[in-house]
Design an enzyme around this catalytic site. Structure first.
Site, PDB file in Angstrom:
ATOM      1  N   GLY A 279      12.714  35.663  43.648  1.00 22.06           N
ATOM      2  CA  GLY A 279      12.951  34.961  42.329  1.00 22.06           C
ATOM      3  C   GLY A 279      12.066  33.787  42.197  1.00 22.06           C
TER       4      GLY A 279
ATOM      5  N   ARG B  48      -4.396  22.723  49.057  1.00 20.91           N
ATOM      6  CA  ARG B  48      -5.065  21.244  49.531  1.00 20.91           C
ATOM      7  C   ARG B  48      -5.120  20.909  51.047  1.00 20.91           C
ATOM      8  NH1 ARG B  48      -4.664  17.301  44.441  1.00 20.91           N
ATOM      9  NH2 ARG B  48      -5.963  19.141  43.046  1.00 20.91           N
TER      10      ARG B  48
ATOM     11  N   ARG C   8       9.163  41.285  42.874  1.00 23.45           N
ATOM     12  CA  ARG C   8      10.072  42.069  43.990  1.00 23.45           C
ATOM     13  C   ARG C   8       9.155  43.453  44.109  1.00 23.45           C
ATOM     14  NH1 ARG C   8      14.574  38.808  43.983  1.00 23.45           N
ATOM     15  NH2 ARG C   8      15.220  37.852  42.204  1.00 23.45           N
TER      16      ARG C   8
ATOM     17  N   ASP D  22      18.972  28.254  44.712  1.00 28.09           N
ATOM     18  CA  ASP D  22      20.492  28.592  45.220  1.00 28.09           C
ATOM     19  C   ASP D  22      20.791  27.663  46.429  1.00 28.09           C
ATOM     20  OD1 ASP D  22      20.972  30.161  43.254  1.00 28.09           O
ATOM     21  OD2 ASP D  22      20.623  32.160  44.427  1.00 28.09           O
TER      22      ASP D  22
ATOM     23  N   ASP E 103      20.704  28.242  49.522  1.00 27.89           N
ATOM     24  CA  ASP E 103      21.613  29.010  50.337  1.00 27.89           C
ATOM     25  C   ASP E 103      20.981  29.487  51.632  1.00 27.89           C
ATOM     26  OD1 ASP E 103      19.715  30.982  49.159  1.00 27.89           O
ATOM     27  OD2 ASP E 103      21.293  32.281  48.652  1.00 27.89           O
TER      28      ASP E 103
ATOM     29  N   ARG F 179      30.005  18.851  27.042  1.00 25.84           N
ATOM     30  CA  ARG F 179      30.915  17.837  26.999  1.00 25.84           C
ATOM     31  C   ARG F 179      31.220  17.281  25.798  1.00 25.84           C
ATOM     32  NH1 ARG F 179      33.977  14.956  30.677  1.00 25.84           N
ATOM     33  NH2 ARG F 179      33.161  15.878  32.395  1.00 25.84           N
TER      34      ARG F 179
ATOM     35  N   ARG G  26      24.905  33.712  43.033  1.00 26.81           N
ATOM     36  CA  ARG G  26      25.562  34.897  43.356  1.00 26.81           C
ATOM     37  C   ARG G  26      26.286  34.947  44.529  1.00 26.81           C
ATOM     38  NH1 ARG G  26      20.785  38.830  43.023  1.00 26.81           N
ATOM     39  NH2 ARG G  26      19.807  36.864  43.283  1.00 26.81           N
TER      40      ARG G  26
HETATM   41  P1  ATP Z   1      15.882  35.509  45.669  1.00 26.46           P
HETATM   42  O1  ATP Z   1      16.563  34.444  46.665  1.00 26.46           O
HETATM   43  O2  ATP Z   1      15.135  34.935  44.461  1.00 26.46           O
HETATM   44  O3  ATP Z   1      16.658  36.517  45.339  1.00 26.46           O
HETATM   45  P2  ATP Z   1      14.265  36.625  47.728  1.00 26.46           P
HETATM   46  O4  ATP Z   1      13.096  36.160  48.523  1.00 26.46           O
HETATM   47  O5  ATP Z   1      15.656  36.700  48.621  1.00 26.46           O
HETATM   48  O6  ATP Z   1      14.375  35.587  46.646  1.00 26.46           O
HETATM   49  P3  ATP Z   1      14.333  39.447  47.244  1.00 26.46           P
HETATM   50  O7  ATP Z   1      14.046  40.318  46.117  1.00 26.46           O
HETATM   51  O8  ATP Z   1      15.448  39.921  48.250  1.00 26.46           O
HETATM   52  O9  ATP Z   1      13.793  38.113  46.893  1.00 26.46           O
HETATM   53  O10 ATP Z   1      13.188  39.715  48.227  1.00 26.46           O
HETATM   54  C1  ATP Z   1      11.542  39.812  47.727  1.00 26.46           C
HETATM   55  C2  ATP Z   1      10.834  41.050  48.484  1.00 26.46           C
HETATM   56  O11 ATP Z   1      10.739  40.802  49.815  1.00 26.46           O
HETATM   57  C3  ATP Z   1      11.283  42.403  48.114  1.00 26.46           C
HETATM   58  O12 ATP Z   1      11.080  42.808  46.674  1.00 26.46           O
HETATM   59  C4  ATP Z   1      10.917  43.137  48.989  1.00 26.46           C
HETATM   60  O13 ATP Z   1       9.218  43.623  48.719  1.00 26.46           O
HETATM   61  C5  ATP Z   1      10.449  42.141  50.055  1.00 26.46           C
HETATM   62  N1  ATP Z   1      11.399  42.469  51.209  1.00 26.46           N
HETATM   63  C6  ATP Z   1      12.676  42.226  51.115  1.00 26.46           C
HETATM   64  N2  ATP Z   1      13.505  42.753  52.054  1.00 26.46           N
HETATM   65  C7  ATP Z   1      12.575  43.460  52.715  1.00 26.46           C
HETATM   66  C8  ATP Z   1      12.897  44.627  54.040  1.00 26.46           C
HETATM   67  N3  ATP Z   1      13.802  44.562  54.678  1.00 26.46           N
HETATM   68  N4  ATP Z   1      11.720  45.126  54.435  1.00 26.46           N
HETATM   69  C9  ATP Z   1      10.586  44.947  53.741  1.00 26.46           C
HETATM   70  N5  ATP Z   1      10.329  43.981  52.841  1.00 26.46           N
HETATM   71  C10 ATP Z   1      11.387  43.611  52.036  1.00 26.46           C
END
Ligand code: ATP
Length: 328
Positions: A16, A30, A77, A133, A135, A160, A177
């Site tokens: 995201g 840079r 993704r 988030d 998190d 408000r 989430r």
């Molecule tokens: P957000 O916090 O916004 O969800 P994020 O980095 O956690 O961001 P994800 O969609 O969970 O977003 O992961 C981004 C990409 O990382 C996935 O689309 C995938 O390409 C790669 N990825 C995630 N998990 C794996 C995995 N177990 N093995 C290989 N690639 C992965």
């Protein structure tokens, strides 16, 4: 400083988007220029690595983006990167472009991908936490969180104005989430009557008790901030239940949605993104890999990716208490 002989680093944003990602890319490009190594911007996260969409970033390629929301490299993704074949293609392109290491700006999913890739092909990488988030374990703040909070409280301030003009109860859904950091902090900052987050056990009885108390203490409006992942129910269900219990209330729902991801990064996010971008480059030059650059007690720290992925930041119970006291 340099313990390694890195010549070329790739940088990408993945998962995201969040405000401040551009600032982090700028910092990486840079810092690379400063340390006289080449920097390559990879488009659309892992998709760009698989499909060879990348171009060199010099110090001037990243001008005028420090203040821009989103990510000019774009993010994605990638289902293909989850497959061994997809990652093999990514590795081929990495070699073709003579990239020695990667900086991955994203959330824990993106770090998991980097970790898998590192284990398979030994490509050094450092993660930079970019998500609204907040998190991710190993950092007090993630890039984009502060901007999102400011966006939320600005929106709630406006809500408000309407709430007080009409004796209304507003349920405001904010992003999160799995985590209630945005809800808890924006709820305190906007004077919410109640804050519902997945980390604490909420009940309709408690919510109705809080609203009743609000009525008895002559408040003429109430704002209830609800995290997206609240387990008691979504904002629409909660609003409906409230209407049934308090037929005299004018109950309204606002879902803030994607406005929370946009906008120019706040000063705090720009400073954070700048520091983490530089730290990631320096970390790679120092021979670090499979770690995340974060900030704790205002100091740069590196946390093993496995730990950053597995552990979670706990919600601060003191904040829950403060929210309750101030809703008197
Ligand atoms: P957000 O916090 O916004 O969800 P994020 O980095 O956690 O961001 P994800 O969609 O969970 O977003 O992961 C981004 C990409 O990382 C996935 O689309 C995938 O390409 C790669 N990825 C995630 N998990 C794996 C995995 N177990 N093995 C290989 N690639 C992965």
């Amino acid at each position: 400083m340099a313990k390694t002989t890195l010549k070329k680093i790739g940088v990408m944003t993945s998962g995201g988007d969040s405000p401040g990602m551009n600032t982090a890319i700028r910092a990486v490009a840079r810092a690379c220029a400063y340390y006289q190594i080449k920097c390559v911007g990879i488009k659309m996260g892992y998709e760009g690595l698989i499909h060879n969409q990348m171009s060199e970033l010099g110090a001037r390629s990243v001008k005028h983006i420090i203040n821009r929301g989103g990510t000019f490299l774009q993010t994605a993704r990638s289902e293909e990167f989850r497959t061994k074949e997809g990652r093999a293609k990514a590795f081929e392109n990495l070699k073709k472009n003579e990239l020695d290491a990667l900086i991955i700006i994203g959330g824990d999913g993106s770090f998991t991908g980097g970790n898998v890739f590192f284990k398979e092909f030994g490509i050094p990488f450092i993660g930079v936490p970019g998500t609204i988030d907040n998190d991710i374990f190993g950092t007090d703040f993630t890039i984009g969180y502060d901007t999102a909070l400011n966006t939320v409280i600005e929106a709630i301030d406006r809500i408000r104005d309407s709430a007080t003009s009409h004796n209304r109860v507003f349920f405001v859904e904010v992003m999160g989430r799995d985590a209630g950091f945005i809800a808890l902090n924006s709820g305190i900052a906007s004077g919410a009557q109640d804050i519902l987050i997945p980390e604490k056990k909420d009940s309709l009885d408690d919510l109705f008790g809080s609203l009743q108390h609000s009525q008895q203490s002559n408040k003429n409006s109430s704002i209830i901030v609800v995290a997206e992942g609240e387990e008691l129910g979504n904002v629409y269900d909660l609003a409906k239940a409230t209407e049934m219990r308090f037929p005299d209330y004018d109950v309204r729902v606002t879902v803030l949605g994607h406005i929370q991801r946009g906008g120019n990064p706040s000063c705090m996010d720009r400073v954070l993104a700048s520091r983490l971008g530089v730290a990631a480059v320096e970390g790679l030059l120092d021979g670090k890999s499979d770690v995340m650059a974060g900030i704790r007690s205002n100091k740069i720290v590196f946390t093993p990716i496995a730990e950053a992925i597995k552990k979670h930041n706990e919600i601060d119970k003191e904040l829950i208490k403060v929210a309750k006291i101030l809703a008197i």
